[in-house]
Enzyme design. Structure first.
Site, mmCIF file in Angstrom:
data_model
loop_
_atom_site.group_PDB
_atom_site.id
_atom_site.type_symbol
_atom_site.label_atom_id
_atom_site.label_comp_id
_atom_site.label_asym_id
_atom_site.label_seq_id
_atom_site.Cartn_x
_atom_site.Cartn_y
_atom_site.Cartn_z
ATOM 1 C CE LYS A 116 -3.731 2.134 2.760
ATOM 2 N NZ LYS A 116 -4.522 2.027 3.992
ATOM 3 C CB SER A 137 -7.883 3.791 3.106
ATOM 4 O OG SER A 137 -7.003 3.186 4.047
ATOM 5 C CB SER A 191 -7.995 0.876 6.039
ATOM 6 O OG SER A 191 -8.734 2.057 5.907
HETATM 7 N N1 GLN Z 1 -12.602 4.354 6.777
HETATM 8 C C1 GLN Z 1 -12.028 4.777 8.012
HETATM 9 C C2 GLN Z 1 -11.612 6.228 7.896
HETATM 10 O O1 GLN Z 1 -11.913 6.803 6.921
HETATM 11 C C3 GLN Z 1 -10.856 3.907 8.368
HETATM 12 C C4 GLN Z 1 -9.657 4.184 7.556
HETATM 13 C C5 GLN Z 1 -8.486 3.327 7.909
HETATM 14 O O2 GLN Z 1 -8.604 2.301 8.573
HETATM 15 N N2 GLN Z 1 -7.321 3.762 7.471
HETATM 16 O O3 GLN Z 1 -11.018 6.785 8.763
#
Ligand code: GLN
Length: 489
Positions: free
Chosen positions: A78, A153, A177
């Site tokens: 990532k 994400s 994420s």
């Molecule tokens: N979707 C969540 C956020 O927007 C979690 C994101 C993540 O785990 N990096 O913060």
């Protein structure tokens, strides 16, 4: 059989037997990326030449009987995790040309194990989002239905593994994420215990919640990657020296008699009836495998989302203060004062969701509001952890849905942040309590994957993996592949 359909464990065996070379395998994966990534769009940066060079070295090591647990295996990383000398954008314009001068610890460890890096995967900007639609570059598509999101994400990593563009990938999980995109893409994704895996070289979002975790097609492969990346690191003072077990051996242990808590707060309004039914069937299967089910309560679950959206933005606003155009990253050239330079750099470099979080977080931390917001949220977080402690006195693991819905359509939630945030309602609690949790494929609705979430006790990834492995072995969801044509658009 297609080489891109191999699991990590199968490929490791073939490479060791020398019936497959890493150059062949890596070449096949790069070929696969070329034919499907115009549709999936999982990668922000490809590392084809470097990967082939590494593959040659891996073959030499294998020929002389050397090598580690992953020698010759192509993986994707990532784009919030630093690889020395390779562009690391975090899905943001502000780091469009940033090249880290060092490797993240997880990257060092994968390198030592012999893995090959094929590229950097797409992400919501600074890992803030649930769909990859917040990437400043493009949206990744779900390989099971190209009109839908892959989750986020870490949507690039999840879809790369699902589409056969890498045998495994790393993502980061601050509020879901890894697990949410794993569920949406029909692969296994694990968030380790906070402190199990070093965060050194992971670009910080919310430092008290962030953990790096693997994506693979099988539970065994997740165990293998976790094995390689776990353990204390002097460069991350929050990593902890709890001994790392042999996860691959652990997953095969018997599951009979294990006690599985089913939290009633995870089957509430907002969950799609089809998802609930599928997850309940999977939980029924755990019982058929000899595990003992017990309904439990985690009463503070309803506060998870509001407290997360104070703590995560507060920490993000502080972490993102470093992007000021002075030392690295985008720098507005046309400013006449330092202040103007800060403003223009950040105005141009950050996208709308990141700006929203910085504003929310700055407000929550500001003098006079700190106690009412950030401090109070931290107290609620303690209550949530105590809920889990109480349940884990009686249970070995908790089983629940990973997400309330199937993957949604691209564009469907972009205008409504709350709807987007709700996608993580079942994954955020494990981050708040620092617990290990994974998503394992547990069925499909109209060709769209669903994930079963298994949450473990702190530093007991083994038992969560063991439960997931027993379940996976009694199903064939993990053998399905997305109906992805090889013809580019
Ligand atoms: N979707 C969540 C956020 O927007 C979690 C994101 C993540 O785990 N990096 O913060």
């Amino acid at each position: 059989m297609n080489l891109h359909d191999l699991t990590v464990s199968e490929a490791v065996r073939l490479l060791r037997e020398r019936s497959l070379s890493s150059v062949e395998l890596t070449g096949a994966l790069l070929q696969r990326i070329e034919s499907v990534d115009t549709q999936v769009k999982a990668f922000l940066t490809l590392m084809a030449d470097e990967a082939l060079l590494q593959a040659e070295l891996a073959d030499e090591a294998l020929a002389s009987g050397e090598g580690g647990l992953l020698t010759g295996i192509p993986v994707a990383i990532k784009d919030v995790i630093s690889i020395k000398g390779t562009r690391t954008t975090c899905g943001s314009r502000i780091l469009e040309n940033y090249i880290p001068p060092f490797d993240a610890t997880v990257v060092c460890r994968l390198r030592e194990a012999g893995a090959i890096f094929v590229g950097k995967t797409n992400t919501d900007e600074f890992a803030m989002g649930s769909s990859t639609e917040n990437s400043a570059y493009f949206t990744t598509h779900n390989p099971w239905d190209l009109g839908r999101v892959p989750g986020g994400s870490s949507g690039g990593s999840a879809s790369a593994v699902a589409a056969g563009e890498a045998l495994a990938a790393l993502g980061s999980d601050t509020g879901g994420s890894v697990r949410q995109p794993a569920a949406f893409c029909g692969v296994v994704g694990l968030k380790p215990t906070y402190g199990r895996v070093s965060r050194y070289g992971l670009v910080a979002f919310a430092s008290s919640l962030d953990q790096i975790g693997p994506f693979t097609r099988t539970v065994e492969d997740t165990a293998l990657i976790l094995q390689c990346i776990s353990g204390q690191d002097p460069d991350d003072s929050t990593s902890i020296g709890v001994p790392v077990p042999d996860y691959v051996a652990e997953i095969r242990k018997d599951v009979k008699g294990l006690r599985v808590g089913i939290p009633k707060e995870y089957f509430v309004e907002g969950i799609e009836p089809g998802v609930e039914k599928t997850v309940r069937e999977a939980i029924g299967q755990l019982q058929d495998l000899g595990m003992v089910l017990e309904e439990v309560s985690l009463p503070h679950t309803k506060y998870a989302l509001p407290t997360y959206y104070l703590i995560a933005p507060a920490e993000a606003s502080s972490n993102l203060a470093r992007y000021d155009g002075v030392k690295y990253g985008l720098s507005a050239p046309d400013a006449t004062t330092l202040w103007e330079s800060y403003m223009r750099t950040r105005e141009r470099g950050f996208g709308p969701e990141v700006k929203r979080r910085i504003m929310l977080g700055t407000y929550a931390l500001s003098s006079g509001y700190y106690d009412a917001y950030y401090l109070k949220a931290q107290k609620v977080r303690t209550l949530m952890k105590q809920d889990f402690d109480a349940v884990f006195e009686r249970c070995d693991v908790i089983a629940a849905p990973a997400t309330p819905t199937v993957p949604f359509r691209i564009g469907e939630r972009v205008a409504d942040p709350i709807q987007m945030y709700l996608s993580d309602m079942f994954t955020i609690p494990a981050n708040m309590a620092g617990l290990p949790a994974l998503s394992v494929p547990c069925g499909f609705i109209d060709g769209l994957p669903i994930g079963l979430q298994v949450i473990g006790k702190a530093f007991d990834e083994s038992t969560a993996l063991r439960v997931a492995y027993a379940y996976e072995q009694s199903t064939d969801w993990h053998k399905r592949r997305p109906p992805l044509g090889e013809v580019a658009d």
